[in-house]
Design a protein around this motif. Sequence first.
Motif, PDB file in Angstrom:
ATOM      1  N   TYR A  95       0.893  -1.100   0.017  1.00  0.00           N
ATOM      2  CA  TYR A  95       0.041   0.011   0.018  1.00  0.00           C
ATOM      3  C   TYR A  95       0.878   1.329  -0.098  1.00  0.00           C
ATOM      4  N   THR A  96       2.091   1.423  -0.773  1.00  0.00           N
ATOM      5  CA  THR A  96       2.785   2.391  -0.789  1.00  0.00           C
ATOM      6  C   THR A  96       2.573   3.180  -2.018  1.00  0.00           C
ATOM      7  N   VAL A  97       2.085   2.602  -2.844  1.00  0.00           N
ATOM      8  CA  VAL A  97       1.471   3.165  -4.051  1.00  0.00           C
ATOM      9  C   VAL A  97      -0.051   3.306  -3.912  1.00  0.00           C
ATOM     10  N   SER A  98      -0.400   4.697  -4.041  1.00  0.00           N
ATOM     11  CA  SER A  98      -1.800   5.015  -4.085  1.00  0.00           C
ATOM     12  C   SER A  98      -2.473   5.241  -5.431  1.00  0.00           C
ATOM     13  N   GLY A  99      -3.874   5.453  -5.242  1.00  0.00           N
ATOM     14  CA  GLY A  99      -4.697   5.582  -6.695  1.00  0.00           C
ATOM     15  C   GLY A  99      -4.306   7.027  -7.106  1.00  0.00           C
ATOM     16  N   LYS A 100      -3.977   7.811  -6.004  1.00  0.00           N
ATOM     17  CA  LYS A 100      -3.489   9.100  -6.456  1.00  0.00           C
ATOM     18  C   LYS A 100      -2.234   9.038  -7.379  1.00  0.00           C
ATOM     19  N   ASP A 101      -1.231   8.347  -6.894  1.00  0.00           N
ATOM     20  CA  ASP A 101       0.118   8.091  -7.707  1.00  0.00           C
ATOM     21  C   ASP A 101      -0.391   7.369  -9.172  1.00  0.00           C
ATOM     22  N   LEU A 102      -1.333   6.592  -9.418  1.00  0.00           N
ATOM     23  CA  LEU A 102      -1.755   6.200 -10.548  1.00  0.00           C
ATOM     24  C   LEU A 102      -2.341   7.232 -11.643  1.00  0.00           C
ATOM     25  N   ALA A 132      -1.049   0.846 -15.601  1.00  0.00           N
ATOM     26  CA  ALA A 132      -1.971   1.656 -14.661  1.00  0.00           C
ATOM     27  C   ALA A 132      -3.270   1.780 -15.736  1.00  0.00           C
ATOM     28  N   HIS A 133      -3.362   2.008 -16.869  1.00  0.00           N
ATOM     29  CA  HIS A 133      -4.429   2.247 -17.883  1.00  0.00           C
ATOM     30  C   HIS A 133      -5.368   0.986 -17.882  1.00  0.00           C
ATOM     31  N   LEU A 134      -4.510  -0.266 -17.910  1.00  0.00           N
ATOM     32  CA  LEU A 134      -5.266  -1.658 -18.081  1.00  0.00           C
ATOM     33  C   LEU A 134      -5.966  -1.856 -16.803  1.00  0.00           C
ATOM     34  N   LEU A 135      -5.434  -1.361 -15.493  1.00  0.00           N
ATOM     35  CA  LEU A 135      -6.203  -1.617 -14.310  1.00  0.00           C
ATOM     36  C   LEU A 135      -7.346  -0.675 -14.310  1.00  0.00           C
ATOM     37  N   ILE A 136      -7.279   0.541 -14.701  1.00  0.00           N
ATOM     38  CA  ILE A 136      -8.300   1.489 -14.588  1.00  0.00           C
ATOM     39  C   ILE A 136      -9.242   1.157 -15.537  1.00  0.00           C
ATOM     40  N   LYS A 137      -9.257   0.710 -16.586  1.00  0.00           N
ATOM     41  CA  LYS A 137      -9.857   0.340 -17.476  1.00  0.00           C
ATOM     42  C   LYS A 137     -10.709  -0.964 -17.188  1.00  0.00           C
ATOM     43  N   ARG A 138      -9.940  -1.841 -16.546  1.00  0.00           N
ATOM     44  CA  ARG A 138     -10.757  -3.087 -16.034  1.00  0.00           C
ATOM     45  C   ARG A 138     -11.768  -2.674 -14.789  1.00  0.00           C
ATOM     46  N   SER A 139     -11.248  -1.762 -14.048  1.00  0.00           N
ATOM     47  CA  SER A 139     -12.035  -1.187 -12.894  1.00  0.00           C
ATOM     48  C   SER A 139     -13.239  -0.692 -13.663  1.00  0.00           C
ATOM     49  N   GLU A 176      -1.505  10.397 -11.199  1.00  0.00           N
ATOM     50  CA  GLU A 176      -0.405  11.384 -11.522  1.00  0.00           C
ATOM     51  C   GLU A 176       0.436  10.708 -12.626  1.00  0.00           C
ATOM     52  N   LEU A 177       0.508   9.396 -12.614  1.00  0.00           N
ATOM     53  CA  LEU A 177       1.458   8.692 -13.532  1.00  0.00           C
ATOM     54  C   LEU A 177       0.816   8.809 -14.905  1.00  0.00           C
ATOM     55  N   LEU A 178      -0.447   8.619 -14.835  1.00  0.00           N
ATOM     56  CA  LEU A 178      -1.200   8.725 -16.057  1.00  0.00           C
ATOM     57  C   LEU A 178      -1.228  10.297 -16.750  1.00  0.00           C
ATOM     58  N   ALA A 179      -1.187  11.207 -15.827  1.00  0.00           N
ATOM     59  CA  ALA A 179      -1.020  12.483 -16.191  1.00  0.00           C
ATOM     60  C   ALA A 179       0.431  12.861 -16.807  1.00  0.00           C
ATOM     61  N   GLY A 180       1.272  11.655 -16.601  1.00  0.00           N
ATOM     62  CA  GLY A 180       2.604  12.102 -17.261  1.00  0.00           C
ATOM     63  C   GLY A 180       3.585  12.242 -16.405  1.00  0.00           C
ATOM     64  N   LYS A 181       3.425  12.259 -14.866  1.00  0.00           N
ATOM     65  CA  LYS A 181       4.413  12.424 -13.952  1.00  0.00           C
ATOM     66  C   LYS A 181       5.023  11.125 -13.741  1.00  0.00           C
ATOM     67  N   ALA A 182       6.429  11.013 -13.692  1.00  0.00           N
ATOM     68  CA  ALA A 182       7.176   9.718 -13.421  1.00  0.00           C
ATOM     69  C   ALA A 182       7.352   9.690 -11.955  1.00  0.00           C
ATOM     70  N   GLU A 183       6.333   9.649 -11.313  1.00  0.00           N
ATOM     71  CA  GLU A 183       6.590   9.787  -9.674  1.00  0.00           C
ATOM     72  C   GLU A 183       5.566   9.073  -8.901  1.00  0.00           C
ATOM     73  N   GLY A 217     -11.598  11.746 -10.026  1.00  0.00           N
ATOM     74  CA  GLY A 217     -10.216  12.057  -9.979  1.00  0.00           C
ATOM     75  C   GLY A 217      -9.422  11.470 -10.854  1.00  0.00           C
ATOM     76  N   MET A 218      -9.539  10.266 -11.618  1.00  0.00           N
ATOM     77  CA  MET A 218      -8.799   9.327 -12.160  1.00  0.00           C
ATOM     78  C   MET A 218      -8.961   9.991 -13.676  1.00  0.00           C
ATOM     79  N   PRO A 219      -7.854  10.152 -14.294  1.00  0.00           N
ATOM     80  CA  PRO A 219      -8.022  10.736 -15.836  1.00  0.00           C
ATOM     81  C   PRO A 219      -8.559   9.550 -16.497  1.00  0.00           C
ATOM     82  N   GLY A 220      -9.746   9.836 -17.443  1.00  0.00           N
ATOM     83  CA  GLY A 220     -10.309   8.836 -18.513  1.00  0.00           C
ATOM     84  C   GLY A 220     -11.294   7.844 -17.497  1.00  0.00           C
ATOM     85  N   TYR A 221     -11.421   7.984 -16.370  1.00  0.00           N
ATOM     86  CA  TYR A 221     -12.304   6.806 -15.818  1.00  0.00           C
ATOM     87  C   TYR A 221     -13.736   7.012 -16.187  1.00  0.00           C
ATOM     88  N   SER A 222     -14.131   8.157 -16.173  1.00  0.00           N
ATOM     89  CA  SER A 222     -15.634   8.306 -16.413  1.00  0.00           C
ATOM     90  C   SER A 222     -15.946   7.814 -17.894  1.00  0.00           C
TER      91      SER A 222
END
Length: 441
Positions: free
Chosen positions: A318-325, A354-361, A327-334, A395-400
């Motif tokens: 649980y050190t990687v959060s949904g918010k990290d994903l 990250a995108h595959l997980l979000i799309k599956r969700s 940001e990653l999708l928004a282009g931040k390598a962080e 908050g997740m880019p592309g989710y809706s």
Amino acid sequence: MFAQVLRKLERELSIPQPQILSIAAGFQAHLELGLNRQESSLRMFPSYLQAPNGYEAGTFIALDFGGSNVRAAVIQLKGEGDFQELSRLSFPLSATDSRRDLRTSAVTAEELFDCLAEIILEVLQNSSVNPSLISGTSGPLPLGFAFSFPYCQQKLEEGVLLNWDKEVKTSGVVGKDVGQLLSAALVRQGLGIVVRPVAIINDTVANFLTAAYKDPNVDIATIIGTGHNTSYLEQKAPGFAAPVIINTESGNFSAAPQTFYDQMLDLQSANPGEQRFEKMLSGKYLGELFRQIVLDLFQQGLLVRTLNSLPAHWNRPYTVSGKDLAELLAGKAEVDNRSLPMSDDELFALQRIAHLLIKRSARLVAASLIGIVRHLDPHLSNPHTVAVDGSLYEGMPGYSQELIVALSEGLEGNAFQISVKLSAGGSLTGAAIAAALASFN
Ligand code: BGC
């Protein structure tokens, strides 16, 4: 090599259109079994509430205890779908300033509920409510409590917690009535005659009430945030003469196909075997699934170019959060505010995962919504409105967009019958509406 790895993951995580249909059919079957009190992974709890008529009015206290935050407000319902927050306070459950992390097993039920009573006192003191209301001389103020965990109830003002989820572990609450725990804490806080808890509701039911207060067409409400769950208005619930809002507790749905990573995450979680659907798709778990996948690929030597080592904290769950994903999708390598030394194709590979997980969700949620719509209206002859709330959806880019695409694939030519609307932050208002419904019945 990345391309090969990604293709394999893509196969494992994708949910093609026929699978949306089969998951939806499985969901509908579990829903109907649960509704008729037969064995099912869907608990189908009646909320003891009907849809509001939009004219409920008065001043109420609302409390919202979710997986990440506690919020309280004094809310004036004005009728005709209108309301005003007279004051509001919120704090995160995890340790910040003087408050401790209220989610750990080291915290007792009394400590947790004392914090809730304190925030109620503060919010009352901050509001401009008529002093006679606060002093209790004109009778106690009704309080609605949105409690976002699985509980059972025989009446509106009770809620016996069946199990914690979303990794909350506070001691001494499971098996207890949270209505009574709250009432006892209010007495300890000197608020016994000032505030009276009259309704315990699930956050999806709260979301339903808020959305339906303004729009009578809403018949389904879902939360896609830290956790996941859906409620809907059931016309023919056994034992109820009138339509009643049912909390499906869909996060526990057990018939969606799982990958090795889903099984690992479940086994290592605080409640193995429970909330399997939620663990595949909600904000609490997507970051962790991502971490497990990336760690596994890295350990197999499949993700090495410039990324020679993963930061040490990646070994902790649980050190990687949904918010990290996000940001990653928004282009931040962080991740976790620490930058990752990556090549462009590594960044692309992580973004793709990250995108595959979000799309599956989104596709899993869509399948469950289709299961509910098909139960309500097998031939899709009527329009349906789904109210959605939750940090992942918002908050997740592309989710809706993914959700809409999946709904239209799954409903084939009838997608025009379903509309999805954002109903942000509805838990507090919904708790106030529940208090109003309880007071007028
Ligand atoms: C809980 C549900 C809740 C959902 C959304 C799940 O973990 O079991 O009761 O509605 O989260 O907050």
